[in-house]
Scaffold this motif. Sequence first.
Motif, PDB file in Angstrom:
ATOM      1  N   SER A   1       0.798  -1.195   0.056  1.00  0.00           N
ATOM      2  CA  SER A   1      -0.054   0.004   0.096  1.00  0.00           C
ATOM      3  C   SER A   1       1.022   1.075  -0.134  1.00  0.00           C
ATOM      4  O   SER A   1       0.377   2.249  -0.210  1.00  0.00           O
ATOM      5  CB  SER A   1      -1.068  -0.168   1.360  1.00  0.00           C
ATOM      6  OG  SER A   1      -0.109  -0.053   2.356  1.00  0.00           O
ATOM      7  N   ASP A   2       2.097   1.297   0.285  1.00  0.00           N
ATOM      8  CA  ASP A   2       2.928   2.218   0.159  1.00  0.00           C
ATOM      9  C   ASP A   2       3.017   3.082  -1.107  1.00  0.00           C
ATOM     10  O   ASP A   2       3.118   4.336  -1.183  1.00  0.00           O
ATOM     11  CB  ASP A   2       4.534   1.894   0.563  1.00  0.00           C
ATOM     12  CG  ASP A   2       4.570   1.247   1.930  1.00  0.00           C
ATOM     13  OD1 ASP A   2       3.755   1.414   2.761  1.00  0.00           O
ATOM     14  OD2 ASP A   2       5.684   0.360   1.974  1.00  0.00           O
ATOM     15  N   SER A   3       2.753   2.367  -2.184  1.00  0.00           N
ATOM     16  CA  SER A   3       2.971   2.885  -3.396  1.00  0.00           C
ATOM     17  C   SER A   3       1.592   3.688  -3.706  1.00  0.00           C
ATOM     18  O   SER A   3       1.682   4.374  -4.804  1.00  0.00           O
ATOM     19  CB  SER A   3       3.163   1.670  -4.623  1.00  0.00           C
ATOM     20  OG  SER A   3       2.042   0.808  -4.554  1.00  0.00           O
ATOM     21  N   GLY A   4       0.516   3.522  -3.098  1.00  0.00           N
ATOM     22  CA  GLY A   4      -0.724   4.108  -3.319  1.00  0.00           C
ATOM     23  C   GLY A   4      -1.341   3.584  -4.473  1.00  0.00           C
ATOM     24  O   GLY A   4      -0.984   2.573  -5.121  1.00  0.00           O
ATOM     25  N   PRO A   5      -2.614   3.823  -4.711  1.00  0.00           N
ATOM     26  CA  PRO A   5      -3.242   3.242  -5.883  1.00  0.00           C
ATOM     27  C   PRO A   5      -2.512   3.282  -7.278  1.00  0.00           C
ATOM     28  O   PRO A   5      -1.832   4.518  -7.426  1.00  0.00           O
ATOM     29  CB  PRO A   5      -4.627   4.074  -5.863  1.00  0.00           C
ATOM     30  CG  PRO A   5      -4.771   4.405  -4.544  1.00  0.00           C
ATOM     31  CD  PRO A   5      -3.430   5.053  -4.218  1.00  0.00           C
ATOM     32  N   PHE A   6      -2.304   2.345  -8.001  1.00  0.00           N
ATOM     33  CA  PHE A   6      -1.541   2.516  -9.217  1.00  0.00           C
ATOM     34  C   PHE A   6      -2.233   1.448 -10.218  1.00  0.00           C
ATOM     35  O   PHE A   6      -2.887   0.497 -10.024  1.00  0.00           O
ATOM     36  CB  PHE A   6      -0.414   1.988  -8.964  1.00  0.00           C
ATOM     37  CG  PHE A   6       0.024   0.614  -9.004  1.00  0.00           C
ATOM     38  CD1 PHE A   6       0.323  -0.350  -9.531  1.00  0.00           C
ATOM     39  CD2 PHE A   6      -0.014   0.323  -7.183  1.00  0.00           C
ATOM     40  CE1 PHE A   6       0.778  -1.580  -9.118  1.00  0.00           C
ATOM     41  CE2 PHE A   6       0.332  -0.941  -6.905  1.00  0.00           C
ATOM     42  CZ  PHE A   6       0.696  -1.734  -7.858  1.00  0.00           C
ATOM     43  N   TYR A   7      -2.091   1.630 -11.470  1.00  0.00           N
ATOM     44  CA  TYR A   7      -2.201   1.004 -12.666  1.00  0.00           C
ATOM     45  C   TYR A   7      -1.390   0.346 -13.214  1.00  0.00           C
ATOM     46  O   TYR A   7      -0.188   0.810 -13.410  1.00  0.00           O
ATOM     47  CB  TYR A   7      -3.006   1.971 -13.865  1.00  0.00           C
ATOM     48  CG  TYR A   7      -3.220   1.082 -15.117  1.00  0.00           C
ATOM     49  CD1 TYR A   7      -2.356   1.175 -16.132  1.00  0.00           C
ATOM     50  CD2 TYR A   7      -4.396   0.257 -15.159  1.00  0.00           C
ATOM     51  CE1 TYR A   7      -2.789   0.566 -17.360  1.00  0.00           C
ATOM     52  CE2 TYR A   7      -4.407  -0.559 -16.357  1.00  0.00           C
ATOM     53  CZ  TYR A   7      -3.745  -0.370 -17.327  1.00  0.00           C
ATOM     54  OH  TYR A   7      -3.855  -0.983 -18.610  1.00  0.00           O
ATOM     55  N   CYS A   8      -1.417  -0.996 -13.394  1.00  0.00           N
ATOM     56  CA  CYS A   8      -0.210  -1.954 -13.986  1.00  0.00           C
ATOM     57  C   CYS A   8      -0.741  -2.069 -15.461  1.00  0.00           C
ATOM     58  O   CYS A   8      -1.478  -2.939 -15.697  1.00  0.00           O
ATOM     59  CB  CYS A   8       0.016  -3.163 -12.998  1.00  0.00           C
ATOM     60  SG  CYS A   8       1.015  -4.191 -13.860  1.00  0.00           S
ATOM     61  N   PRO A   9       0.112  -1.894 -16.330  1.00  0.00           N
ATOM     62  CA  PRO A   9      -0.358  -1.928 -17.939  1.00  0.00           C
ATOM     63  C   PRO A   9       0.243  -3.278 -18.072  1.00  0.00           C
ATOM     64  O   PRO A   9      -0.446  -3.954 -19.166  1.00  0.00           O
ATOM     65  CB  PRO A   9       0.838  -1.031 -18.574  1.00  0.00           C
ATOM     66  CG  PRO A   9       1.822  -0.670 -17.380  1.00  0.00           C
ATOM     67  CD  PRO A   9       1.461  -0.812 -16.215  1.00  0.00           C
ATOM     68  N   ALA A  10       0.837  -4.023 -17.443  1.00  0.00           N
ATOM     69  CA  ALA A  10       1.356  -5.447 -17.874  1.00  0.00           C
ATOM     70  C   ALA A  10       0.087  -6.482 -17.724  1.00  0.00           C
ATOM     71  O   ALA A  10      -0.071  -7.382 -18.353  1.00  0.00           O
ATOM     72  CB  ALA A  10       2.470  -5.986 -16.962  1.00  0.00           C
ATOM     73  N   ASP A  11      -0.713  -6.150 -16.476  1.00  0.00           N
ATOM     74  CA  ASP A  11      -1.898  -7.147 -16.355  1.00  0.00           C
ATOM     75  C   ASP A  11      -3.249  -6.292 -16.572  1.00  0.00           C
ATOM     76  O   ASP A  11      -4.341  -6.783 -16.650  1.00  0.00           O
ATOM     77  CB  ASP A  11      -1.947  -7.844 -15.190  1.00  0.00           C
ATOM     78  CG  ASP A  11      -1.663  -6.991 -13.926  1.00  0.00           C
ATOM     79  OD1 ASP A  11      -1.952  -5.987 -14.053  1.00  0.00           O
ATOM     80  OD2 ASP A  11      -1.518  -7.386 -12.961  1.00  0.00           O
TER      81      ASP A  11
END
Length: 286
Positions: A123-133
């Motif tokens: 959760s440290d990274s915050g919400p994010f979008y992963c283009p790989a999946d």
Amino acid sequence: MKWKGRRQSDNVEDRRGMSSGGKTVVGGGIIGIIILLINVFGGENAQMLTPVLEQMNQGQSAPTEQRDLTAKELEEQAFVETVLADNEDVWTKIFNENNLNYKKPNIVLFIGGVETGCGNATSDSGPFYCPADQKVYMDLAFFEELKTRFGAKGGDFATAYVIAHEIGHHVQTLLGTSSKMRQLQQGKSKAEANKLSVALELQADFYAGVWTHYNQKMNDILEDGDLEEALSAAHAVGDDAIQSKMQGHIVPESFTHGTSEQRKYWFMKGYKTGDIKQGNTFDEIR
């Protein structure tokens, strides 16, 4: 935000009832990651996070335990499912109007740590979008952090704005914008590459505004104060606001997401125009 009683998406994976599964990333909390990368809800910058996460990923595997979700968690799940359904409906409509096919992404809800196509994350990274999946990853505890540590007003539409921003990164992936941006970054100085990253992030804010424009027309979603909640969240995650708060001074050439004013401007431009063609942030950064 008026959200109850509408269609809910089947594309939400709620993993919050699972704990201690797989590997976790050793980290010092959201503030530690922000100081390291000056980055809040990563969007396409999940690409930038991946090597850092891999280096930090020294956790140990543990058996997965499952539990029933609480009433509050079930309510949160229903909200996310509704907001995602709204995004699906809006972007399917926009893509169809432009003779394109919209591929629906998934949203993964988790607590603490999660395995993604871009590497293991917390959760440290915050919400994010992963283009790989082509999935959005969110620990909903982020929104309390956004309010208590970064001064955002909070509220359900602040959450909806962040979801729409991350779905905006999915739109960029489908349209090829993200891959073109990464190609343009090659051979550039760090400052020049950061400017391209800022343009990508501001365009995702613009797309969040476009989604709000369409959804308001389709479902009459907005209540008093909703736009202010979104703008407060956009202001709180501006690079200048974060750097000023976290390190006491601002380094513009290190910006990766845009200033508070830029983020608010592009969200509102998307909301006011509803015209996807007016979101060329790469030529018109304000």
